[in-house]
Design a protein around this motif. Structure first.
Motif, PDB file in Angstrom:
ATOM      1  N   VAL A 164       0.858  -1.188   0.000  1.00  0.00           N
ATOM      2  CA  VAL A 164       0.000   0.000   0.000  1.00  0.00           C
ATOM      3  C   VAL A 164       0.890   1.232   0.000  1.00  0.00           C
ATOM      4  CG1 VAL A 164      -1.855   1.209   1.225  1.00  0.00           C
ATOM      5  CG2 VAL A 164      -1.702  -1.266   1.384  1.00  0.00           C
ATOM      6  N   LYS A 165       0.533   2.190  -0.850  1.00  0.00           N
ATOM      7  CA  LYS A 165       1.300   3.436  -0.921  1.00  0.00           C
ATOM      8  C   LYS A 165       0.542   4.501  -0.128  1.00  0.00           C
ATOM      9  CE  LYS A 165       2.986   6.553  -4.483  1.00  0.00           C
ATOM     10  NZ  LYS A 165       2.920   6.787  -5.926  1.00  0.00           N
ATOM     11  N   VAL A 166       1.192   5.033   0.883  1.00  0.00           N
ATOM     12  CA  VAL A 166       0.530   5.985   1.780  1.00  0.00           C
ATOM     13  C   VAL A 166       1.259   7.329   1.717  1.00  0.00           C
ATOM     14  CG1 VAL A 166      -0.151   6.464   4.170  1.00  0.00           C
ATOM     15  CG2 VAL A 166      -0.121   4.105   3.331  1.00  0.00           C
ATOM     16  N   THR A 167       0.521   8.377   1.428  1.00  0.00           N
ATOM     17  CA  THR A 167       1.105   9.724   1.410  1.00  0.00           C
ATOM     18  C   THR A 167       0.622  10.466   2.657  1.00  0.00           C
ATOM     19  OG1 THR A 167       0.940   9.683  -0.980  1.00  0.00           O
ATOM     20  CG2 THR A 167       1.369  11.812   0.008  1.00  0.00           C
ATOM     21  N   SER A 168       1.545  11.134   3.313  1.00  0.00           N
ATOM     22  CA  SER A 168       1.148  11.846   4.531  1.00  0.00           C
ATOM     23  C   SER A 168       1.945  13.142   4.661  1.00  0.00           C
ATOM     24  CB  SER A 168       1.400  10.964   5.755  1.00  0.00           C
ATOM     25  OG  SER A 168       2.767  10.688   5.876  1.00  0.00           O
ATOM     26  N   LEU A 169       1.403  14.046   5.440  1.00  0.00           N
ATOM     27  CA  LEU A 169       2.119  15.298   5.721  1.00  0.00           C
ATOM     28  C   LEU A 169       2.987  15.089   6.951  1.00  0.00           C
ATOM     29  CD1 LEU A 169      -0.763  17.913   5.334  1.00  0.00           C
ATOM     30  CD2 LEU A 169       0.916  17.205   3.630  1.00  0.00           C
ATOM     31  N   ALA A 170       4.184  15.630   6.892  1.00  0.00           N
ATOM     32  CA  ALA A 170       5.072  15.588   8.060  1.00  0.00           C
ATOM     33  C   ALA A 170       5.660  16.978   8.220  1.00  0.00           C
ATOM     34  CB  ALA A 170       6.169  14.558   7.844  1.00  0.00           C
ATOM     35  N   ASP A 171       6.340  17.207   9.329  1.00  0.00           N
ATOM     36  CA  ASP A 171       6.902  18.537   9.566  1.00  0.00           C
ATOM     37  C   ASP A 171       7.942  18.903   8.517  1.00  0.00           C
ATOM     38  OD1 ASP A 171       5.422  19.005  11.972  1.00  0.00           O
ATOM     39  OD2 ASP A 171       6.690  17.489  12.887  1.00  0.00           O
ATOM     40  N   GLU A 172       8.612  17.889   7.944  1.00  0.00           N
ATOM     41  CA  GLU A 172       9.656  18.182   6.961  1.00  0.00           C
ATOM     42  C   GLU A 172       9.141  18.183   5.520  1.00  0.00           C
ATOM     43  OE1 GLU A 172       9.454  15.593   9.029  1.00  0.00           O
ATOM     44  OE2 GLU A 172      10.809  13.968   8.464  1.00  0.00           O
ATOM     45  N   GLY A 173       7.883  17.892   5.292  1.00  0.00           N
ATOM     46  CA  GLY A 173       7.342  17.898   3.942  1.00  0.00           C
ATOM     47  C   GLY A 173       6.315  16.800   3.759  1.00  0.00           C
ATOM     48  N   THR A 174       6.165  16.345   2.508  1.00  0.00           N
ATOM     49  CA  THR A 174       5.226  15.271   2.220  1.00  0.00           C
ATOM     50  C   THR A 174       6.003  13.959   2.152  1.00  0.00           C
ATOM     51  OG1 THR A 174       3.887  16.811   0.958  1.00  0.00           O
ATOM     52  CG2 THR A 174       3.466  14.483   0.585  1.00  0.00           C
ATOM     53  N   VAL A 175       5.580  12.981   2.928  1.00  0.00           N
ATOM     54  CA  VAL A 175       6.283  11.698   2.963  1.00  0.00           C
ATOM     55  C   VAL A 175       5.422  10.655   2.269  1.00  0.00           C
ATOM     56  CG1 VAL A 175       7.356   9.946   4.434  1.00  0.00           C
ATOM     57  CG2 VAL A 175       7.322  12.334   5.169  1.00  0.00           C
ATOM     58  N   THR A 176       6.025   9.928   1.327  1.00  0.00           N
ATOM     59  CA  THR A 176       5.324   8.818   0.677  1.00  0.00           C
ATOM     60  C   THR A 176       6.015   7.531   1.096  1.00  0.00           C
ATOM     61  OG1 THR A 176       4.809  10.248  -1.172  1.00  0.00           O
ATOM     62  CG2 THR A 176       4.543   7.892  -1.536  1.00  0.00           C
ATOM     63  N   ARG A 177       5.222   6.621   1.649  1.00  0.00           N
ATOM     64  CA  ARG A 177       5.778   5.337   2.081  1.00  0.00           C
ATOM     65  C   ARG A 177       5.036   4.219   1.362  1.00  0.00           C
ATOM     66  NH1 ARG A 177       4.818   8.326   6.691  1.00  0.00           N
ATOM     67  NH2 ARG A 177       6.558   8.711   8.105  1.00  0.00           N
ATOM     68  N   VAL A 178       5.782   3.263   0.877  1.00  0.00           N
ATOM     69  CA  VAL A 178       5.160   2.014   0.421  1.00  0.00           C
ATOM     70  C   VAL A 178       5.288   1.067   1.611  1.00  0.00           C
ATOM     71  CG1 VAL A 178       5.264   0.105  -1.209  1.00  0.00           C
ATOM     72  CG2 VAL A 178       5.770   2.443  -1.967  1.00  0.00           C
ATOM     73  N   ILE A 179       4.143   0.585   2.086  1.00  0.00           N
ATOM     74  CA  ILE A 179       4.173  -0.192   3.340  1.00  0.00           C
ATOM     75  C   ILE A 179       3.557  -1.576   3.168  1.00  0.00           C
ATOM     76  CG2 ILE A 179       4.092   1.845   4.821  1.00  0.00           C
ATOM     77  CD1 ILE A 179       1.062   0.983   5.311  1.00  0.00           C
ATOM     78  N   LYS A 180       3.976  -2.436   4.073  1.00  0.00           N
ATOM     79  CA  LYS A 180       3.337  -3.750   4.173  1.00  0.00           C
ATOM     80  C   LYS A 180       2.328  -3.652   5.312  1.00  0.00           C
ATOM     81  CE  LYS A 180       7.451  -6.392   3.087  1.00  0.00           C
ATOM     82  NZ  LYS A 180       8.564  -7.073   3.723  1.00  0.00           N
ATOM     83  N   PRO A 181       1.053  -3.908   5.062  1.00  0.00           N
ATOM     84  CA  PRO A 181       0.089  -3.908   6.166  1.00  0.00           C
ATOM     85  C   PRO A 181       0.430  -5.036   7.152  1.00  0.00           C
ATOM     86  CG  PRO A 181      -0.986  -3.905   4.001  1.00  0.00           C
ATOM     87  CD  PRO A 181       0.447  -4.189   3.772  1.00  0.00           C
ATOM     88  N   PRO A 182      -0.076  -5.007   8.373  1.00  0.00           N
ATOM     89  CA  PRO A 182      -1.116  -4.092   8.858  1.00  0.00           C
ATOM     90  C   PRO A 182      -0.552  -2.766   9.336  1.00  0.00           C
ATOM     91  CG  PRO A 182      -0.549  -5.644  10.595  1.00  0.00           C
ATOM     92  CD  PRO A 182       0.274  -6.030   9.394  1.00  0.00           C
ATOM     93  N   CYS A 183      -1.444  -1.781   9.343  1.00  0.00           N
ATOM     94  CA  CYS A 183      -1.037  -0.442   9.781  1.00  0.00           C
ATOM     95  C   CYS A 183      -2.288   0.361  10.150  1.00  0.00           C
ATOM     96  CB  CYS A 183      -0.286   0.238   8.635  1.00  0.00           C
ATOM     97  SG  CYS A 183       0.471   1.809   9.073  1.00  0.00           S
ATOM     98  N   VAL A 184      -2.127   1.262  11.090  1.00  0.00           N
ATOM     99  CA  VAL A 184      -3.195   2.210  11.418  1.00  0.00           C
ATOM    100  C   VAL A 184      -2.877   3.527  10.723  1.00  0.00           C
ATOM    101  CG1 VAL A 184      -4.333   3.521  13.258  1.00  0.00           C
ATOM    102  CG2 VAL A 184      -3.676   1.143  13.659  1.00  0.00           C
ATOM    103  N   LEU A 185      -3.844   4.080  10.027  1.00  0.00           N
ATOM    104  CA  LEU A 185      -3.642   5.344   9.322  1.00  0.00           C
ATOM    105  C   LEU A 185      -4.559   6.406   9.939  1.00  0.00           C
ATOM    106  CD1 LEU A 185      -3.679   3.972   5.641  1.00  0.00           C
ATOM    107  CD2 LEU A 185      -1.717   4.251   7.158  1.00  0.00           C
ATOM    108  N   ALA A 186      -3.982   7.507  10.356  1.00  0.00           N
ATOM    109  CA  ALA A 186      -4.772   8.587  10.966  1.00  0.00           C
ATOM    110  C   ALA A 186      -4.897   9.733   9.970  1.00  0.00           C
ATOM    111  CB  ALA A 186      -4.092   9.070  12.244  1.00  0.00           C
ATOM    112  N   VAL A 187      -6.123  10.171   9.747  1.00  0.00           N
ATOM    113  CA  VAL A 187      -6.374  11.230   8.763  1.00  0.00           C
ATOM    114  C   VAL A 187      -6.600  12.533   9.512  1.00  0.00           C
ATOM    115  CG1 VAL A 187      -7.855  11.963   6.858  1.00  0.00           C
ATOM    116  CG2 VAL A 187      -7.397   9.531   7.218  1.00  0.00           C
TER     117      VAL A 187
END
Lengths: 239, 321
Positions: A164-187
């Motif tokens: 799963v490819k997850v894009t998120s905002l971080a303090d240093e910019g936009t981080v894109t991670r390709v991850i192996k589930p399971p994972c909790v995603l907070a919007v």
């Protein structure tokens, strides 16, 4: 892939006028008479899951969507609408308890449900909701499950390799991670054009599936809350 | 009650983290010479710079490969679990808000996010924070040590900042720590940020009353003519009239310009929290009962378009002379 989105139906606090902001002896404000809505952060979470499932269907990937809320029967209409929008499961854990300032108890119930189902790959939850403003539920759910957590998520896509490819905002910019589930995603950021508001609803023939009261085992798992609210003061006309 | 501060030295907002924590410590009157700041950083060339503004004199700098919450959490728990402090303070940015809650859970303590003020004695602490979308302020009593607090966003530097003459730092190298196993690939893109809004001296903020995207685009032109940065309230961003990086308020930028011109904004606390640090707030709204009118320094009861047109005309004339 099995995706669980946790959401909450909340009062639209902007509808309360100045004189309605009366705090009772239990540090509560009467909000039962005002219009309810899906918590905007959770609405974005529900939307992200639909966006993940629709292209997946086209490319032959099966994505099962479940929606979960902990609420009284007032949430049933929302559950029904979510079924019509494409959520295969719409589940309510029966509760009329005041949980607005009890994020740990909410996270314990969510984690117990996830463990019981034992087949979720992704849990998507709004970062916080308006009444308690706790900003803790997704984080505590991840800790209880001992799963990783990504916060401030803005996009979720299927990766060709089954990840799963997850894009998120971080303090240093936009981080894109390709991850192996399971994972909790907070919007934590509202999304423009929430699909839930614009997609025409089909009448759902299937009734939402309701779960009844949390089991005794889940109750036993409850820990003492780590903080309690003492008092509340109005911030209106604070400037 | 002893305390530690945890900062993210990988973030470009490191200086803001230092100043907001320092201001919070001063306002809470909990300055302690024995307190320590833990800094996670990934650029060894810049590590001396990181030590210049820290809120305590004792420092522990921990070098990591890159900032991943899972990595930082496990290092932090490993370092602190044997002998935890009573209180940990985290800045109110994305990283700090996450760490405070998860770290407290791992150490069996209690956490509170977006804390505005703190009172403490030897036995307990009480904190205040916004609840009910910022319409109310709640006072919370925390019951289990260690207390882990992330600060509210937008705490401004205190003019009476403490002077730390000498800082002592110890260094640890954890840069060999492996990337968490669940991450297959990771890329960081420095996105167009909210910083333009956060550093602007003059901001025009448009609310739900601008009604559509065309009006937003017109507002963009007017703001440009006025030399102002343009921001919007949540409904404008949610409707897709403006990009998300223009959002002001609880989910977006916390601004502190000299002047904020709030146009057709209702002034809900979630939005007002984003502009309340402005030196002057001028509201233009057709509804005299709306919250922004009560909270602004100057309120003009009129259609924002008429006022803005006249304002841009006058500024245009001024420039021509």
């Amino acid at each position: 892939m099995n995706v669980l989105v946790c959401f909450k139906v909340v009062p639209d606090l902007d509808q309360l006028s100045g004189s309605d902001w009366v705090v009772d002896g239990c540090s509560r404000v009467e909000t039962r008479f005002i219009k309810k809505m899906i918590n905007p952060y959770d609405e974005s979470a529900l939307e992200l899951a639909l966006k993940l499932a629709n292209p997946a269907k086209v490319s032959g990937i099966t994505t099962n969507l479940s929606a979960l809320t902990i609420a009284d029967s007032g949430a049933n209409l929302t559950l029904k609408n979510l079924r019509a929008l494409g959520y295969q499961q719409a589940v309510r854990i029966e509760s009329d308890a005041e949980l607005d300032f009890a994020p740990q108890e909410i996270a314990i119930l969510i984690a117990a449900y996830i463990r019981n189902a034992n087949d979720f790959d992704l849990i998507i939850i709004g970062q916080q909701s308006g009444v308690g403003d706790n900003a803790k539920t997704p984080l505590l759910t991840a800790e209880l499950m001992q799963w990783p957590c990504i916060t401030q998520v803005t996009a979720i896509e299927n990766d060709p390799a089954g990840n799963v490819k997850v894009t998120s905002l971080a303090d240093e910019g936009t981080v894109t991670r390709v991850i192996k589930p399971p994972c909790v995603l907070a919007v934590g950021t509202p999304l423009p054009f929430p699909l839930c508001a614009y997609q025409p609803l089909k009448r759902s023939r299937n009734r939402p599936q309701y779960r009844l009261k949390p089991s005794a085992a889940q109750k036993l798992e409850k820990q003492h809350p780590t903080y309690r609210i003492l008092r509340m003061l109005s911030c209106l006309n604070s400037k | 009650m002893n305390y530690k501060v945890v900062l993210n030295g990988c973030s470009p907002n490191f200086s803001n983290q230092c100043s907001s924590v320092s201001a919070f410590l001063i306002s809470s009157n909990i300055l302690d010479r024995e307190a320590q700041t833990l800094i996670f950083y990934n650029n060894s060339a810049a590590k001396l710079k990181l030590t210049a503004e820290t809120p305590t004199s004792l420092l522990h700098l921990i070098e990591i490969n890159n900032y991943e919450a899972e990595t930082v959490l496990s290092i932090l728990a490993e370092l602190e679990k044997p002998n935890p402090a009573d209180l940990y303070l985290f800045p109110g940015d994305y990283a700090g808000s996450e760490l405070a809650v998860r770290f407290a859970y791992r150490l069996g303590g209690s956490s509170l996010a977006a804390v505005e003020s703190l009172q403490m004695d030897q036995h307990q602490i009480k904190c205040t924070k916004g609840v009910y979308n910022g319409y109310l302020q709640g006072t919370f009593k925390l019951s289990k040590k260690p207390y882990c607090l992330s600060l509210a966003r937008g705490i401004l530097p205190n003019r009476d900042s403490q002077v730390i003459e000498k800082r002592e730092a110890v260094y640890s190298d954890r840069s060999e720590e492996r990337q968490p196993a669940y991450i297959v690939k990771r890329t960081v893109e420095k996105a167009e940020s909210l910083n333009e809004l956060e550093s602007a001296k003059f901001v025009v903020a448009g609310g739900r009353g601008i009604k559509n995207k065309d009006n937003y685009l017109k507002l963009q032109t007017s703001a440009s003519l006025l030399g102002a940065a343009l921001g919007v309230s949540r409904p404008v961003a949610l409707n897709g009239w403006a990009p998300l990086n223009k959002l002001i308020g609880a989910s977006g930028a916390i601004i502190n310009p000299e002047i904020c011109l709030a146009l057709a904004v209702s002034g809900s606390p979630a939005f007002f929290g984003g502009i309340e640090k402005s030196r002057k707030i001028i509201a233009i709204n057709t509804d005299p009962q709306t919250a922004i009118v009560n909270n602004a320094d100057v309120a003009v009861i009129d259609d924002y378009k008429a006022v803005l047109d006249e304002l841009t005309r006058l500024i245009g004339e001024d420039k021509n002379h």
